[in-house]
Design a protein around this motif. Sequence first.
Motif, PDB file in Angstrom:
ATOM      1  N   ASP A  22      63.563 -10.760  65.062  1.00 15.24           N
ATOM      2  CA  ASP A  22      62.853  -9.910  66.425  1.00 15.24           C
ATOM      3  C   ASP A  22      62.224 -10.952  67.208  1.00 15.24           C
ATOM      4  O   ASP A  22      60.945 -10.912  67.525  1.00 15.24           O
ATOM      5  CB  ASP A  22      61.671  -9.412  65.545  1.00 15.24           C
ATOM      6  CG  ASP A  22      62.121  -8.000  64.757  1.00 15.24           C
ATOM      7  OD1 ASP A  22      63.313  -7.623  65.242  1.00 15.24           O
ATOM      8  OD2 ASP A  22      61.609  -7.435  63.838  1.00 15.24           O
ATOM      9  N   VAL A  23      62.972 -12.184  67.774  1.00 13.47           N
ATOM     10  CA  VAL A  23      62.354 -12.863  68.690  1.00 13.47           C
ATOM     11  C   VAL A  23      62.344 -12.263  70.148  1.00 13.47           C
ATOM     12  O   VAL A  23      63.374 -11.475  70.541  1.00 13.47           O
ATOM     13  CB  VAL A  23      63.257 -14.086  68.618  1.00 13.47           C
ATOM     14  CG1 VAL A  23      63.045 -14.905  69.910  1.00 13.47           C
ATOM     15  CG2 VAL A  23      63.042 -14.864  67.597  1.00 13.47           C
ATOM     16  N   SER A  24      61.236 -12.466  70.750  1.00 14.30           N
ATOM     17  CA  SER A  24      60.864 -12.018  72.194  1.00 14.30           C
ATOM     18  C   SER A  24      60.613 -13.177  72.728  1.00 14.30           C
ATOM     19  O   SER A  24      60.050 -14.194  72.345  1.00 14.30           O
ATOM     20  CB  SER A  24      59.915 -10.855  72.216  1.00 14.30           C
ATOM     21  OG  SER A  24      60.216  -9.891  71.413  1.00 14.30           O
ATOM     22  N   LYS A  25      60.775 -12.815  74.447  1.00 13.82           N
ATOM     23  CA  LYS A  25      60.529 -14.000  75.187  1.00 13.82           C
ATOM     24  C   LYS A  25      60.160 -13.186  76.492  1.00 13.82           C
ATOM     25  O   LYS A  25      60.781 -12.236  76.986  1.00 13.82           O
ATOM     26  CB  LYS A  25      61.562 -15.023  75.719  1.00 13.82           C
ATOM     27  CG  LYS A  25      61.340 -15.858  76.820  1.00 13.82           C
ATOM     28  CD  LYS A  25      60.469 -16.842  76.342  1.00 13.82           C
ATOM     29  CE  LYS A  25      59.806 -17.892  77.567  1.00 13.82           C
ATOM     30  NZ  LYS A  25      58.829 -18.870  76.913  1.00 13.82           N
ATOM     31  N   TYR A  26      58.914 -13.732  77.294  1.00  8.95           N
ATOM     32  CA  TYR A  26      58.569 -12.840  78.470  1.00  8.95           C
ATOM     33  C   TYR A  26      58.175 -13.966  79.403  1.00  8.95           C
ATOM     34  O   TYR A  26      57.646 -15.067  79.253  1.00  8.95           O
ATOM     35  CB  TYR A  26      57.247 -12.179  77.999  1.00  8.95           C
ATOM     36  CG  TYR A  26      57.281 -11.333  76.740  1.00  8.95           C
ATOM     37  CD1 TYR A  26      58.051 -10.314  76.895  1.00  8.95           C
ATOM     38  CD2 TYR A  26      56.609 -11.521  75.687  1.00  8.95           C
ATOM     39  CE1 TYR A  26      57.929  -9.168  75.800  1.00  8.95           C
ATOM     40  CE2 TYR A  26      56.732 -10.890  74.599  1.00  8.95           C
ATOM     41  CZ  TYR A  26      57.330  -9.575  74.809  1.00  8.95           C
ATOM     42  OH  TYR A  26      57.348  -8.775  73.827  1.00  8.95           O
ATOM     43  N   TYR A  27      58.370 -13.537  80.536  1.00  5.26           N
ATOM     44  CA  TYR A  27      58.125 -14.547  81.866  1.00  5.26           C
ATOM     45  C   TYR A  27      57.097 -13.532  82.714  1.00  5.26           C
ATOM     46  O   TYR A  27      57.341 -12.649  83.485  1.00  5.26           O
ATOM     47  CB  TYR A  27      59.559 -14.709  82.653  1.00  5.26           C
ATOM     48  CG  TYR A  27      60.305 -15.543  81.952  1.00  5.26           C
ATOM     49  CD1 TYR A  27      60.109 -16.986  81.862  1.00  5.26           C
ATOM     50  CD2 TYR A  27      61.688 -15.073  81.239  1.00  5.26           C
ATOM     51  CE1 TYR A  27      61.099 -17.788  81.090  1.00  5.26           C
ATOM     52  CE2 TYR A  27      62.240 -15.809  80.621  1.00  5.26           C
ATOM     53  CZ  TYR A  27      62.120 -17.166  80.241  1.00  5.26           C
ATOM     54  OH  TYR A  27      62.888 -17.963  79.981  1.00  5.26           O
ATOM     55  N   GLY A  28      55.848 -13.884  82.187  1.00  5.95           N
ATOM     56  CA  GLY A  28      55.063 -12.797  83.057  1.00  5.95           C
ATOM     57  C   GLY A  28      54.984 -11.506  82.368  1.00  5.95           C
ATOM     58  O   GLY A  28      55.083 -11.244  81.236  1.00  5.95           O
TER      59      GLY A  28
END
Length: 286
Positions: A22-28
């Motif tokens: 359940d890996v997530s990555k956000y840019y802003g």
Amino acid sequence: MTATQAPAPRDTAGPALVELDDVSKYYGNIKALENVSLEVRAGEISCVLGDNGAGKSTLIKIIAGLHRHDAGTFRIEGEETTLANPRDALDRGIATVYQDLAVVPLMPVWRNFFLGSEPTKGVGPFKRLDVRRMRETTRAELLRMGIDLRDVDQPIGTLSGGERQCVAIARAVYFGAKVLVLDEPTAALGVKQSGVVLKYVAAARDAGLGVVLITHNPHHAYLVGDRFVLLKRGAMSGSHTKDDVTLDELTRQMAGGSELEELSHELERAPSPDRLGGRPVGDDTP
């Protein structure tokens, strides 16, 4: 791997070499990845499929240590971790071969093979590159992978795209990679060269490495893959093992499934007047 060597047994017991949960990555406020899970085991090929913008590049950068994940769990051999940088990933046995290969075209094959990790001999002011060792090692390691180059002194830029990919794979194996991440290795290649590269991807798997194959080609993935993760707009749209999915189903999911059927319906050619048994529109002939 030579013809006389048997493939290494697949280690399906114990923790995965790399596991994303359940890996997530956000840019802003932009969600590049959300709740993506992936498992990479020794002696297996895990394929990540998706079109442009699906999140494949972001996933590569997290595994390679370029970017840190913002949520979820990243484990290496069962240990929860956060990679600080690409060198940290290399030290943990994760080697990434990007699409541009990061080679110097005018340098010989052997120099590119050891680029950044050149062995030396002598001490002090007499220290110099051990060119003979690098040439012999490069030739031997390529042969071990089944790659028989005419001359390791030729500039790597003179090799075909498939041959350069194979050199990069052999290099990762030699420098002790446990996990090999391949970024679209067949994207710019023809059918024959793609087949050559897939052969060496399978050789890396049979040498006991865990392989992550990033691709948008379901046919190439299905030829060698053991596990399949499909990405769409940063989220998982499917996760399968080879036993529970067919090539046709994988292709259908990759192509969008119901979306493709809807598009096909929209693009259907309108029936001609002949098919309707009538006259063309505007024909006032009695």
